[in-house]
Motif scaffolding. Structure first.
Motif, PDB file in Angstrom:
ATOM      1  N   ALA A  57     -52.923 -37.132  21.291  1.00  0.00           N
ATOM      2  CA  ALA A  57     -54.062 -37.495  22.139  1.00  0.00           C
ATOM      3  C   ALA A  57     -54.850 -36.261  22.561  1.00  0.00           C
ATOM      4  O   ALA A  57     -55.995 -36.387  23.007  1.00  0.00           O
ATOM      5  CB  ALA A  57     -53.581 -38.246  23.378  1.00  0.00           C
ATOM      6  N   TYR A  58     -54.253 -35.091  22.366  1.00  0.00           N
ATOM      7  CA  TYR A  58     -54.841 -33.859  22.906  1.00  0.00           C
ATOM      8  C   TYR A  58     -55.120 -32.795  21.851  1.00  0.00           C
ATOM      9  O   TYR A  58     -55.736 -31.775  22.159  1.00  0.00           O
ATOM     10  CB  TYR A  58     -53.908 -33.283  23.972  1.00  0.00           C
ATOM     11  N   ALA A  59     -54.689 -33.013  20.636  1.00  0.00           N
ATOM     12  CA  ALA A  59     -54.907 -32.074  19.528  1.00  0.00           C
ATOM     13  C   ALA A  59     -54.861 -32.877  18.235  1.00  0.00           C
ATOM     14  O   ALA A  59     -54.264 -33.963  18.196  1.00  0.00           O
ATOM     15  CB  ALA A  59     -53.849 -30.970  19.525  1.00  0.00           C
ATOM     16  N   PRO A  60     -55.477 -32.381  17.163  1.00  0.00           N
ATOM     17  CA  PRO A  60     -55.542 -33.163  15.917  1.00  0.00           C
ATOM     18  C   PRO A  60     -54.162 -33.469  15.353  1.00  0.00           C
ATOM     19  O   PRO A  60     -53.337 -32.581  15.167  1.00  0.00           O
ATOM     20  CB  PRO A  60     -56.367 -32.281  14.979  1.00  0.00           C
ATOM     21  N   GLU A  61     -53.933 -34.739  15.102  1.00  0.00           N
ATOM     22  CA  GLU A  61     -52.615 -35.224  14.696  1.00  0.00           C
ATOM     23  C   GLU A  61     -52.046 -34.512  13.490  1.00  0.00           C
ATOM     24  O   GLU A  61     -52.747 -34.118  12.564  1.00  0.00           O
ATOM     25  CB  GLU A  61     -52.685 -36.718  14.398  1.00  0.00           C
ATOM     26  N   ASN A  62     -50.726 -34.339  13.522  1.00  0.00           N
ATOM     27  CA  ASN A  62     -49.965 -33.786  12.406  1.00  0.00           C
ATOM     28  C   ASN A  62     -50.344 -32.348  12.041  1.00  0.00           C
ATOM     29  O   ASN A  62     -50.018 -31.887  10.941  1.00  0.00           O
ATOM     30  CB  ASN A  62     -50.093 -34.686  11.164  1.00  0.00           C
ATOM     31  N   THR A  63     -51.015 -31.650  12.935  1.00  0.00           N
ATOM     32  CA  THR A  63     -51.313 -30.233  12.700  1.00  0.00           C
ATOM     33  C   THR A  63     -50.358 -29.375  13.501  1.00  0.00           C
ATOM     34  O   THR A  63     -49.669 -29.842  14.421  1.00  0.00           O
ATOM     35  CB  THR A  63     -52.755 -29.889  13.117  1.00  0.00           C
ATOM     36  N   LEU A  64     -50.342 -28.084  13.172  1.00  0.00           N
ATOM     37  CA  LEU A  64     -49.528 -27.154  13.949  1.00  0.00           C
ATOM     38  C   LEU A  64     -50.019 -27.099  15.392  1.00  0.00           C
ATOM     39  O   LEU A  64     -49.222 -26.922  16.320  1.00  0.00           O
ATOM     40  CB  LEU A  64     -49.558 -25.765  13.309  1.00  0.00           C
ATOM     41  N   ALA A  65     -51.329 -27.262  15.580  1.00  0.00           N
ATOM     42  CA  ALA A  65     -51.883 -27.267  16.936  1.00  0.00           C
ATOM     43  C   ALA A  65     -51.302 -28.407  17.759  1.00  0.00           C
ATOM     44  O   ALA A  65     -51.068 -28.261  18.972  1.00  0.00           O
ATOM     45  CB  ALA A  65     -53.402 -27.373  16.884  1.00  0.00           C
ATOM     46  N   LEU A  98     -57.402 -38.725   2.529  1.00  0.00           N
ATOM     47  CA  LEU A  98     -57.696 -37.589   3.401  1.00  0.00           C
ATOM     48  C   LEU A  98     -58.985 -37.760   4.201  1.00  0.00           C
ATOM     49  O   LEU A  98     -59.395 -36.845   4.927  1.00  0.00           O
ATOM     50  CB  LEU A  98     -57.794 -36.317   2.547  1.00  0.00           C
ATOM     51  N   LYS A  99     -59.625 -38.922   4.119  1.00  0.00           N
ATOM     52  CA  LYS A  99     -60.962 -39.080   4.692  1.00  0.00           C
ATOM     53  C   LYS A  99     -60.970 -38.999   6.216  1.00  0.00           C
ATOM     54  O   LYS A  99     -61.836 -38.345   6.807  1.00  0.00           O
ATOM     55  CB  LYS A  99     -61.569 -40.420   4.267  1.00  0.00           C
ATOM     56  N   ARG A 100     -60.068 -39.682   6.868  1.00  0.00           N
ATOM     57  CA  ARG A 100     -60.158 -39.828   8.319  1.00  0.00           C
ATOM     58  C   ARG A 100     -59.919 -38.510   9.055  1.00  0.00           C
ATOM     59  O   ARG A 100     -60.574 -38.248  10.072  1.00  0.00           O
ATOM     60  CB  ARG A 100     -59.150 -40.887   8.809  1.00  0.00           C
ATOM     61  N   THR A 101     -59.017 -37.686   8.569  1.00  0.00           N
ATOM     62  CA  THR A 101     -58.595 -36.529   9.344  1.00  0.00           C
ATOM     63  C   THR A 101     -58.947 -35.178   8.721  1.00  0.00           C
ATOM     64  O   THR A 101     -58.430 -34.150   9.166  1.00  0.00           O
ATOM     65  CB  THR A 101     -57.070 -36.580   9.589  1.00  0.00           C
ATOM     66  N   THR A 102     -59.801 -35.175   7.700  1.00  0.00           N
ATOM     67  CA  THR A 102     -60.272 -33.910   7.135  1.00  0.00           C
ATOM     68  C   THR A 102     -61.732 -34.060   6.698  1.00  0.00           C
ATOM     69  O   THR A 102     -62.299 -35.149   6.724  1.00  0.00           O
ATOM     70  CB  THR A 102     -59.452 -33.457   5.906  1.00  0.00           C
ATOM     71  N   ALA A 122     -53.230 -26.603  -3.103  1.00  0.00           N
ATOM     72  CA  ALA A 122     -54.256 -25.574  -2.902  1.00  0.00           C
ATOM     73  C   ALA A 122     -55.581 -26.191  -2.492  1.00  0.00           C
ATOM     74  O   ALA A 122     -56.309 -25.632  -1.660  1.00  0.00           O
ATOM     75  CB  ALA A 122     -54.421 -24.748  -4.182  1.00  0.00           C
ATOM     76  N   GLU A 123     -55.924 -27.338  -3.068  1.00  0.00           N
ATOM     77  CA  GLU A 123     -57.166 -28.014  -2.690  1.00  0.00           C
ATOM     78  C   GLU A 123     -57.089 -28.525  -1.254  1.00  0.00           C
ATOM     79  O   GLU A 123     -58.043 -28.381  -0.468  1.00  0.00           O
ATOM     80  CB  GLU A 123     -57.432 -29.162  -3.658  1.00  0.00           C
ATOM     81  N   ILE A 124     -55.963 -29.106  -0.896  1.00  0.00           N
ATOM     82  CA  ILE A 124     -55.810 -29.627   0.462  1.00  0.00           C
ATOM     83  C   ILE A 124     -55.826 -28.493   1.480  1.00  0.00           C
ATOM     84  O   ILE A 124     -56.336 -28.661   2.599  1.00  0.00           O
ATOM     85  CB  ILE A 124     -54.528 -30.472   0.560  1.00  0.00           C
ATOM     86  N   ALA A 125     -55.317 -27.339   1.089  1.00  0.00           N
ATOM     87  CA  ALA A 125     -55.298 -26.189   2.004  1.00  0.00           C
ATOM     88  C   ALA A 125     -56.692 -25.697   2.361  1.00  0.00           C
ATOM     89  O   ALA A 125     -56.869 -24.977   3.349  1.00  0.00           O
ATOM     90  CB  ALA A 125     -54.483 -25.056   1.392  1.00  0.00           C
ATOM     91  N   LYS A 126     -57.695 -26.078   1.583  1.00  0.00           N
ATOM     92  CA  LYS A 126     -59.077 -25.679   1.870  1.00  0.00           C
ATOM     93  C   LYS A 126     -59.741 -26.555   2.933  1.00  0.00           C
ATOM     94  O   LYS A 126     -60.813 -26.209   3.443  1.00  0.00           O
ATOM     95  CB  LYS A 126     -59.917 -25.754   0.584  1.00  0.00           C
ATOM     96  N   LEU A 127     -59.125 -27.682   3.243  1.00  0.00           N
ATOM     97  CA  LEU A 127     -59.781 -28.672   4.092  1.00  0.00           C
ATOM     98  C   LEU A 127     -59.638 -28.347   5.575  1.00  0.00           C
ATOM     99  O   LEU A 127     -58.619 -27.813   6.017  1.00  0.00           O
ATOM    100  CB  LEU A 127     -59.195 -30.058   3.809  1.00  0.00           C
ATOM    101  N   ASP A 128     -60.649 -28.712   6.329  1.00  0.00           N
ATOM    102  CA  ASP A 128     -60.642 -28.597   7.788  1.00  0.00           C
ATOM    103  C   ASP A 128     -60.030 -29.886   8.348  1.00  0.00           C
ATOM    104  O   ASP A 128     -60.582 -30.972   8.180  1.00  0.00           O
ATOM    105  CB  ASP A 128     -62.073 -28.421   8.282  1.00  0.00           C
ATOM    106  N   ALA A 129     -58.886 -29.749   9.010  1.00  0.00           N
ATOM    107  CA  ALA A 129     -58.194 -30.910   9.560  1.00  0.00           C
ATOM    108  C   ALA A 129     -58.296 -30.968  11.079  1.00  0.00           C
ATOM    109  O   ALA A 129     -57.537 -31.708  11.722  1.00  0.00           O
ATOM    110  CB  ALA A 129     -56.724 -30.887   9.141  1.00  0.00           C
ATOM    111  N   GLY A 130     -59.251 -30.213  11.656  1.00  0.00           N
ATOM    112  CA  GLY A 130     -59.361 -30.183  13.103  1.00  0.00           C
ATOM    113  C   GLY A 130     -60.691 -30.609  13.662  1.00  0.00           C
ATOM    114  O   GLY A 130     -60.760 -31.184  14.752  1.00  0.00           O
ATOM    115  N   SER A 131     -61.790 -30.346  12.932  1.00  0.00           N
ATOM    116  CA  SER A 131     -63.131 -30.608  13.477  1.00  0.00           C
ATOM    117  C   SER A 131     -63.383 -32.074  13.770  1.00  0.00           C
ATOM    118  O   SER A 131     -64.138 -32.412  14.692  1.00  0.00           O
ATOM    119  CB  SER A 131     -64.198 -30.084  12.509  1.00  0.00           C
ATOM    120  N   TRP A 132     -62.793 -32.993  13.005  1.00  0.00           N
ATOM    121  CA  TRP A 132     -62.980 -34.420  13.245  1.00  0.00           C
ATOM    122  C   TRP A 132     -62.536 -34.803  14.655  1.00  0.00           C
ATOM    123  O   TRP A 132     -63.067 -35.739  15.255  1.00  0.00           O
ATOM    124  CB  TRP A 132     -62.186 -35.246  12.220  1.00  0.00           C
TER     125      TRP A 132
END
Length: 304
Positions: A57-65, A98-102, A122-132
């Motif tokens: 609820a406070y940081a992008p899901e499933n990320t290290l953050a 990967l649409k909803r969270t990247t 490697a392709e997935i590692a290029k994606l931004d998973a936080g800005s959404w």
């Protein structure tokens, strides 16, 4: 659920005995925030509070953050979702695309429907998973399972690991156990008190149980009471949506012994309000999986 051919499953299980002997105990790094972890829920707390996809609820899901946020809020237990890339890397993401969270649609506009299994690590590692989620998390990445386990260890946290949609990834159970072993999570200490592996697929968690019967297993769902003994043969937990359970159902679960000879448990999800938390705590559930762990903790209190 899915069912792999019996012969193939048997061959896979027979071939991994040596691989999954308990590993040496991993040396854990000192927590970065000792003050907050001092408040963390303990093994004696009932119900345990589990941060769903981290403090999502406070940081992008499933990320290290998200797991760092859970740590900073004082929560030891986190939950995640594991899937597999085109080149066989395990990554932490909930949806099978990967649409909803990247920002995958911007980076790879011609790759619809943007399925996890259609992209390399490697392709997935290029994606931004936080800005959404929030601009301040721009640049957050989809972690690999190895990266995720390293951070969980560093934070001195514990994990409910969900094998997501295993029917899409034959053999993902073996892959998952291999990474857990490599990261030091299949030693006695971790298996005893720091790890639960769960799935909506009975076949998937049965496979994990067959390969590593010492691991604590959770089945996701709400089986009929008459069917619970069948699940207790391979599972230690039956983890149900909070909208599907009652005090009588929780009592029926607790009346059985799970695969390790201890009372069968129930972790319920996804409980995000104080009222819902108090309701299921009143039922006697063993754990509450939540996007808002602070709300749940405040609602049910601590036992220590």
């Amino acid at each position: 659920m899915y069912a792999r051919p019996a012969a193939a499953t048997t061959a896979a299980l027979l071939g991994v005995g040596a691989l999954f002997l308990p590993a040496a105990t991993a040396q854990a790094a000192a927590p970065q925030n000792a003050a907050s972890l001092a408040q963390a829920t303990t093994e004696t707390d009932r119900p345990l509070v589990v941060a769903h996809r981290g403090a999502s609820a406070y940081a992008p899901e499933n990320t290290l953050a998200a797991i760092d946020k859970a740590r900073d809020m004082g929560f030891r237990w986190v939950e995640n979702d594991v899937q597999r890339t085109k080149d066989g890397e395990l990554v932490i993401v909930h949806d099978d695309n990967l649409k909803r969270t990247t920002n995958v649609e911007e980076v790879f506009p011609d790759r619809a429907p943007w399925k996890v299994a259609d992209f390399t690590s490697a392709e997935i590692a290029k994606l931004d998973a936080g800005s959404w989620f929030d601009a301040k998390y721009a640049g957050a990445r989809v972690p690999t399972l190895k990266q995720y386990m390293n951070r969980v260890s560093h934070n001195h946290q514990k994990l409910v690991l969900e094998i997501k949609k295993p029917e899409l990834y034959p053999g993902i159970e073996l892959d998952t156990l291999r990474v857990l072993r490599q990261e030091g999570w299949l030693d006695k200490s971790h298996v005893k008190s720091k790890l639960v592996v769960q799935s909506f697929s009975a076949d998937s968690v049965k496979a994990v149980h067959a390969m590593r019967p010492d691991i604590k297993i959770g089945f996701l769902g709400t089986p009929a009471v008459a069917d619970l003994p069948k699940y207790a043969e391979f599972a230690d937990q039956v983890n149900s949506s909070h909208t599907t359970i009652s005090a009588d159902y929780v009592k029926a679960i607790h009346a059985l012994k799970g695969a390790h000879g201890k009372p069968l448990e129930i972790f319920t999800w996804t409980v995000n309000t104080a009222a819902a938390a108090q309701r299921v705590a009143g039922f006697g559930v063993d754990g509450i999986i939540t996007n808002t762990p602070d709300v749940v903790r405040d609602a049910v209190g601590d036992d220590d």
